[in-house]
Design an enzyme around this catalytic site. Structure first.
Site, PDB file in Angstrom:
ATOM      1  N   PHE A   1      55.586  78.840  34.062  1.00  0.00           N
ATOM      2  CA  PHE A   1      54.478  77.988  34.472  1.00  0.00           C
ATOM      3  C   PHE A   1      54.822  76.553  34.155  1.00  0.00           C
ATOM      4  CE2 PHE A   1      50.053  77.630  35.718  1.00  0.00           C
ATOM      5  CZ  PHE A   1      49.884  78.794  36.428  1.00  0.00           C
TER       6      PHE A   1
ATOM      7  N   GLN B   1      41.381  66.380  34.303  1.00  0.00           N
ATOM      8  CA  GLN B   1      42.564  66.798  35.060  1.00  0.00           C
ATOM      9  C   GLN B   1      42.252  67.076  36.529  1.00  0.00           C
ATOM     10  OE1 GLN B   1      44.636  70.798  34.357  1.00  0.00           O
ATOM     11  NE2 GLN B   1      46.187  69.336  33.735  1.00  0.00           N
TER      12      GLN B   1
ATOM     13  N   HIS C   1      43.832  68.844  39.726  1.00  0.00           N
ATOM     14  CA  HIS C   1      44.884  69.777  40.104  1.00  0.00           C
ATOM     15  C   HIS C   1      45.363  69.403  41.495  1.00  0.00           C
ATOM     16  CE1 HIS C   1      46.989  73.463  40.974  1.00  0.00           C
ATOM     17  NE2 HIS C   1      46.778  73.901  39.748  1.00  0.00           N
TER      18      HIS C   1
ATOM     19  N   LEU D   1      40.892  76.206  44.489  1.00  0.00           N
ATOM     20  CA  LEU D   1      42.217  76.035  43.907  1.00  0.00           C
ATOM     21  C   LEU D   1      43.262  76.952  44.522  1.00  0.00           C
ATOM     22  CD1 LEU D   1      43.307  74.380  41.462  1.00  0.00           C
ATOM     23  CD2 LEU D   1      43.420  76.572  40.308  1.00  0.00           C
TER      24      LEU D   1
ATOM     25  N   GLU E   1      49.317  76.839  41.021  1.00  0.00           N
ATOM     26  CA  GLU E   1      50.606  76.176  40.923  1.00  0.00           C
ATOM     27  C   GLU E   1      51.742  77.065  41.420  1.00  0.00           C
ATOM     28  OE1 GLU E   1      50.348  73.449  37.498  1.00  0.00           O
ATOM     29  OE2 GLU E   1      52.145  74.487  36.858  1.00  0.00           O
TER      30      GLU E   1
ATOM     31  N   ARG F   1      51.304  68.215  36.767  1.00  0.00           N
ATOM     32  CA  ARG F   1      50.106  68.077  37.588  1.00  0.00           C
ATOM     33  C   ARG F   1      49.664  66.638  37.796  1.00  0.00           C
ATOM     34  NH1 ARG F   1      46.309  73.107  35.437  1.00  0.00           N
ATOM     35  NH2 ARG F   1      47.711  74.708  36.235  1.00  0.00           N
TER      36      ARG F   1
ATOM     37  N   HIS G   1      39.461  69.491  38.121  1.00  0.00           N
ATOM     38  CA  HIS G   1      39.767  70.830  37.666  1.00  0.00           C
ATOM     39  C   HIS G   1      39.353  71.108  36.233  1.00  0.00           C
ATOM     40  CE1 HIS G   1      41.835  74.589  37.676  1.00  0.00           C
ATOM     41  NE2 HIS G   1      42.714  74.231  36.770  1.00  0.00           N
TER      42      HIS G   1
ATOM     43  N   ARG H   1      46.182  68.735  30.199  1.00  0.00           N
ATOM     44  CA  ARG H   1      46.356  70.116  29.761  1.00  0.00           C
ATOM     45  C   ARG H   1      47.491  70.791  30.508  1.00  0.00           C
ATOM     46  NH1 ARG H   1      44.592  75.142  31.776  1.00  0.00           N
ATOM     47  NH2 ARG H   1      43.398  74.196  33.445  1.00  0.00           N
TER      48      ARG H   1
END
Ligand code: FAD
Ligand code: HEM
Ligand code: SF4
Ligand code: F3S
Ligand code: FES
Lengths: 591, 124, 253, 146
Positions: free
Chosen positions: A121, A245, A247, A257, A260, A291, A358, A399
């Site tokens: 990730f 944040q 996204h 969403l 990722e 991000r 997000h 984050r």
């Protein structure tokens, strides 16, 4: 209309919110103390269920890994604004957090040996950034769903008492020995319109985020920041509210969403002319940049007129070069969302995407025991916060993916443990007889108002100004514009009216009240964003493009004051709180 | 107080409608069977009594009704086999839809084979 | 290649120009406080090509009649709040695109069937949750492992499908047997029992098998498949029920 | 981990033994057998020869003189009546909302079933294909002309 009926209850531990954080706390508290969980949604409807990607933990099941590397990634990902003692705890306790969930029954995907499988990730690396590492534990593309279900199942097993579709609207503070102490929360029962006062020795807030201050968001309609707003109205501070944040890959216009993973599997971002624009912004890792960087690049393309679509207001996520089998196998959710909601066939057409609001890095300040702070270091005894509504701060300025599901488990658990510990020795703080009065007048004011402003109109205008002025790109000017707009919306909010005057299931009324919280939080966010005159993590100031460790290597702490606001935002005082640094000195953030 | 308003008819697919038919045909056959056991029992009474009653079975109207009964039995029986396959055959669930149309087709085929002959007997 | 992509880009510039059109929604209204019976009310709504039924309901609520009441949260099919009967079938309003319906006809929206209506599209979900809780929806295991319990991918695949359930009740309230008296445990409860019965780590299978062998248990299912067709998560509900029936016949998973 | 396994709670209704499982199995077993029995029955009675035309006392008498058809029809009688009655019971359970009505109807169903099964069985066993005093042309051909 008669005054609503008020009911009273006495519990040891009162938990507000039944998302991941709230229920994780309940599982700790339930067996050892008389516990109530109050939630405006049925627990499994909480937005934790929307999380797809996974939950980080250095299990080392498939590759060598260590909690220390995880700490480093978290600190670096958060642009060094992370409190490093908290990040250490997060990373150290991640392994037990995952094992707890597995033992509670969570059906993780498995390795060939039958252990919990892990995948890569963004931002998670081995040995301080040397190479990507497989750290995310996952259950297909519905990790959050499985966490939420598993926690609820275990709450059922433990016989936890839930009060569902109860909207907590106020925290009662009682003055004891000259100090304001939390004594109860007041909830509005959706089904009947009656009020309920829950007295608790320990009170835990776990009410989730507030993405609905923005127009384009991956957050649920119900994520209106009520809990954070309640704390704010009590004069307690909010930390790091400017860090929100965005996204990169939300479905354009909808904000839903796309994980990722889409770019992880080779998806490419293109502008209207088909150019792979990330090559210009991050020449080496291109579409897989963090991000905040990708979101910024996308916003820039659109701003400079290279956006696609009739209004040139989005870019395209191109998956057409991937074999359909790969898309089917690895990205089923994404394909389904694109097909269902935009009618786009990802095999053959690029998917319109744009950054979507997000995750709130900031929120109610707490220490690592999840105790709420009344200033930089004094705790409010008996008051706890965990999950997205809290700011411990493990996410700093940005984050990392998969760290939030971890956060709710680690600090949800800690909040539960600490709340029980406290409740064992503490006495109930007395609740005044008129505890519900504030909520009664809040409700009656809206219900009785003969004004002509509509909730939906004000909310839309709020969301539009926030998207325009306080989103990925911010300047002194845009933030002042946002503050002015919010001030005028606030004035109009006084004149609001609702059509539904009934007692039962009056969602019209509650939407009006939720809008009040949104206005409050939007204002704090805009103001702290204005005051942080640097760029860091998710917070980008075009008029202050550099990170300024000299002046701003500190958390912001916003307080509501009684000062009359001559200029918008005047009533808010912004203080600063040092960042806790243990091992990692700030460095330039390069990937 | 809460009520349960009627609203529209649920628009189920073949699974639901096949069940509705199965139920209706089951009830129809049941009531026929009651009568049929009784009339057959008349053989114990006397040949005349039995023949008198069975005679009515040969009239055109009852003859046509018998046709309906046979259709009902055909559907009920074949769909019953479909239900059994759904329950016990691994792939039954997957092919339930196809099997429904097979049931209809087979029932129709048998019916087409049977009906003219029966009508010939009744009217001939 | 570059040109190919470029044309794709320009194509897209037109493609996004989604038309707006007008639809009529017939919404089943019921207000417990006005003393009237449930009734149909129609609304003409201007919608976008990509709008879902939930968007249309929001338009009504936000622009025409604030008292219209329904549950919703995530708006993309993961929280299970907004199961309702749309044109006679159970669906999630947030997953039903208006353009996929026949828009020359009015769209009928009414509450899910078989549970008491509280207000407009809101029903009393308690009996549904009770049935869920009754099947012991949690892992029952007596060992106290230090680390994770091992489970092979194959063992995992036996129950993975039924872990997807979001408790939206679309299945249970599409079941003709459930409509009759509301006593049947219903497909959702069975799906969630299946999730544990076939989990290799679980030791409570016999117990759940015993519970579902009840008068109101699996044997009431008449394989009508409405549940499978209604499930917004694509769970093969009837198949799961069949597997539970077989498990009961065998006396073990 | 702090989670303790609580004693699972008791199931929703546990009123004595419950036969639903056996009922369900019976419906399938009898259904499968009935396919053969009923189709065979319909084929010989309605399709072969003169079909419905040919059915009269003599036809029945002729059939039941053969133990094979006796067993066949008896099996059909038992299986079908119990199958049908149990099916009707399911339907009654579904739709009868008042407990008293439901009980009455279910008792009535089984009562009728018992009566008819007994009646049918007696008829098959005590049946005399050549009853004394009946007109010879009504009887099966094998009866001794009296
Ligand atoms: C689409 C999406 C994908 C994500 N994917 C990931 C991922 O892959 N990995 C990751 O780590 N993180 C991910 N996140 C972030 C993460 O899911 C959330 O931050 C986290 O789940 C928040 O959990 P929570 O328990 O704090 O809040 P929530 O789950 O939002 O729960 C909030 C609870 O508070 C209750 N509540 C709110 N207000 C009130 C009130 N006034 N009165 C009573 N109750 C109230 C609600 O009913 C609810 O039960 C994702 C987020 C989104 C939106
Ligand atoms: C010919 C062969 C037959 C077969 C294969 C057959 C099969 C079945 C099966 C499998 C069921 C259970 C359906 C379910 O659980 O959903 C059933 C139900 C039923 N059957 Fe039959 N059956 C046959 C003949 C009969 C006869 C002769 C009668 C009448 C006496 C009858 C009356 C019923 C009834 C009333 C039901 C209940 C229907 C319901 O609950 O919806 N069946 N049948
Ligand atoms: S099985 Fe499907 S339809 Fe039924 S409650 Fe679960 S998700 Fe909803
Ligand atoms: S709709 Fe009902 S009858 Fe069975 S197959 Fe589904 S539970
Ligand atoms: S609103 Fe969450 S499923 Fe539709």
């Amino acid at each position: 209309m008669s005054k609503p009926k008020v009911h009273h209850y006495e519990y040891d531990v009162v938990i507000v919110g039944a998302g991941g954080a709230g229920m994780r706390a309940a599982i700790e508290a339930g067996p050892h103390a008389k516990t109530a969980v109050i939630s405006k949604l049925f627990p499994t409807r909480s937005h934790t269920g929307a999380a797809q990607g996974g939950m980080a933990a250095a299990l080392g099941n498939v590759e060598e890994d260590s909690w220390e590397w995880h700490t480093f990634d978290t600190v670096k990902g958060g642009d060094y604004l992370v409190d490093q003692d908290a990040a250490e705890i997060l990373a150290k306790e991640s392994v037990q957090a995952v094992i707890d969930l597995e033992n509670m029954g969570l059906p993780f995907n498995r390795t060939p040996e039958g252990k919990i499988d892990q995948r890569r990730f963004g931002g998670h690396t081995r040995d301080h950034g040397k190479a990507p590492v497989r750290r995310s534990c996952y259950a297909a593309d519905r990790t959050g769903h499985m966490i939420l279900q598993t926690l609820y199942q275990n709450c059922v097993k433990l016989g936890i008492e839930f009060y569902n579709e109860f909207y907590v609207l106020d925290l009662v503070m009682t003055k004891v020995d000259g100090q304001e102490r939390p004594s109860a929360v007041v909830a509005y029962e959706l089904a009947t319109g009656e009020l309920h006062v829950f007295q608790g020795k320990s009170i835990i807030f776990a009410t989730g985020g507030f993405g609905k201050i923005f127009k384009t968001t991956s957050n649920a309609h119900t994520l209106t920041g009520d809990g954070v707003g309640i704390i704010w109205r009590k004069g307690l501070p909010l930390e790091d509210m400017e860090f929100y944040q965005f996204h990169p890959t939300g479905l354009a216009g909808l904000g839903i969403l796309l994980s990722e993973a889409a770019r992880g599997e080779g998806g490419i971002l293109r502008n209207a002319s088909g150019e792979r624009f990330m090559e210009r912004y991050a020449p080496t890792i291109k579409d897989l940049a963090p991000r905040d960087m990708v979101a910024r690049a996308m916003a820039n393309e659109v701003r400079e007129g290279r956006g696609a679509g009739p209004n040139k207001d989005y870019v395209l996520l191109d998956l057409t070069h991937l074999p359909p089998e790969v898309i089917d196998e690895k990205l089923p959710d994404i394909t389904e969302f694109a097909r269902t909601y935009l009618g786009v066939e990802p095999y053959t057409e690029p998917v319109p995407v744009f950054p979507t609001a997000h995750y709130a890095m900031g929120g109610i300040p707490t220490n690592v025991q999840a105790e709420v702070l009344r200033d930089n270091d004094t705790v409010v005894p008996g008051l706890y916060a965990a999950g997205e509504c809290a700011c411990v701060s493990v996410h700093g300025a940005n984050r990392l993916g998969t760290n939030s599901l971890l956060d709710i488990n680690v600090f949800g658990k800690r909040a539960g443990v600490a709340a029980v510990e406290y409740a064992k020795t503490a006495k109930h703080v007395p609740v005044p007889a008129n505890a519900a009065d504030e909520v009664v007048s809040m409700i009656e004011k809206v219900r009785k108002s003969k004004g002509n402003e509509k909730v939906a109109v004000l909310r839309k205008e709020l969301q539009e100004t926030m998207d325009k002025n306080a989103q990925v790109y911010r300047t002194e000017e845009s933030l002042n514009e946002a503050l002015n707009d919010i001030a005028s919306l606030r004035a109009r909010y006084e004149n609001i009216s609702v059509q539904d005057k009934g007692e039962r299931f009056n969602t019209d009324l509650l939407e009006a009240i939720e809008l009040g919280f949104l206005l409050d939080l939007a204002e704090v966010l805009a103001l702290t964003s204005r005051e942080r005159r640097e760029s860091r993590g998710a917070h980008l100031r075009e008029d202050f493009l550099a990170r300024d460790d000299e002046k701003f290597m500190v958390h912001s702490m916003a307080y509501l004051t009684d000062k009359p606001a001559k200029k918008p935002g005047d009533n808010i005082k912004v203080g600063w709180k040092p960042v806790i640094v243990t091992n990692y000195q700030p460095m330039e953030r390069k990937y | 107080m809460p009520t349960m308003p009627a609203g529209t008819l649920y628009r189920g697919k073949v699974g639901m409608w096949s069940w509705v038919l199965h139920r209706i045909t089951g009830v129809a056959i049941f009531f026929f069977l009651l009568v049929h056991v009784l009339d057959t029992a008349l053989v114990r009474l006397s040949p005349e009594a039995y023949n008198a009653v069975i005679g009515t079975y040969k009239t055109p109207i009852i003859g046509l009704a018998e046709l309906g009964l046979v259709a009902a039995i055909l559907f009920h029986a074949l769909n019953g086999v479909r239900v059994i396959l759904i329950d016990f055959w691994r792939k039954g669930v997957k092919y339930q839809n196809v099997m429904f149309w097979i049931v209809v087709a087979v029932a129709l085929l048998i019916f087409i084979g049977f009906a003219p002959r029966h009508l010939a007997h009744v009217f001939g | 290649m570059a040109t190919a992509v470029a044309t794709k880009g320009t194509e897209f510039e037109q493609m996004g120009a989604v038309p707006t059109f007008q639809v009529t929604l017939f919404v089943r209204r019921f207000n417990p406080e006005d003393g009237q019976e449930a009734r149909w009310e129609d609304f003409d709504v201007q919608v976008h090509g990509t709008d879902r039924v939930l968007d249309a309901l929001h338009k009504i609520k936000w622009e025409m009649d604030g008292s219209l009441t329904f549950r919703r949260s995530c708006a993309h099919g993961v929280c299970g709040s907004d199961a309702m009967r749309i044109n006679g079938r159970n669906r999630l309003a947030c997953k039903t695109l208006i353009k996929d319906l026949d828009i020359t006809q009015p769209i009928y929206v009414e509450p899910i069937k078989g549970l008491n209506v509280e207000k407009d599209l809101v029903v009393d979900m308690n009996p549904f949750y009770q049935a869920y809780r009754d099947i012991n929806p949690f892992l029952i295991a007596s060992d106290k492992p230090e680390k994770e319990r091992l489970q092979s991918a194959e063992q995992h695949s036996k129950f993975e499908d039924t872990t997807k359930c979001i408790l939206c009740a679309a299945c249970t309230t599409s079941c003709p047997v459930f409509w009759t008296d509301g006593q049947y445990f219903g497909p959702a409860a069975i799906v969630n029992a299946h999730r544990f019965i076939f989990d290799s780590r679980d030791e409570g299978a016999e117990l759940r098998i015993d519970i579902l062998n009840d008068k109101e248990g699996v044997w009431r299912c008449r394989t009508t498949f409405n549940c499978t067709e209604a499930c917004p998560r694509g769970i093969e509900v009837t198949k799961a029920i069949a597997e539970v029936k077989q498990a009961i016949l065998r006396g073990k998973p | 981990m702090s989670v303790v396994i609580e004693q699972p709670r008791s199931p929703r209704s546990r009123k004595g033994a419950n036969w639903e499982k056996y009922g369900w199995m019976y419906m399938r077993a009898s259904g499968a057998l009935l396919v053969i029995l009923i189709f065979g029955h319909l084929f010989t009675n309605l399709f072969l020869g003169e079909g419905i035309k040919a059915i009269d006392f003599a036809f029945v008498g002729g059939k039941w003189s053969d133990p094979f058809w006796k067993v066949w029809d008896l099996a059909m009688l038992w299986l079908a009546l119990i199958h049908g009655t149990n099916g009707m019971r399911t339907i009654v359970n579904d739709y009868a909302s008042k407990e008293a009505v439901r009980k009455t109807l279910v008792w009535a169903l089984w009562g009728i079933c018992a009566v008819l099964v007994t009646l049918g069985t007696l008829v098959v066993f005590t049946f005399d294909p050549c009853p004394a005093g009946a007109a010879a042309e009504l009887l099966p051909s094998f009866c001794p002309a009296s």
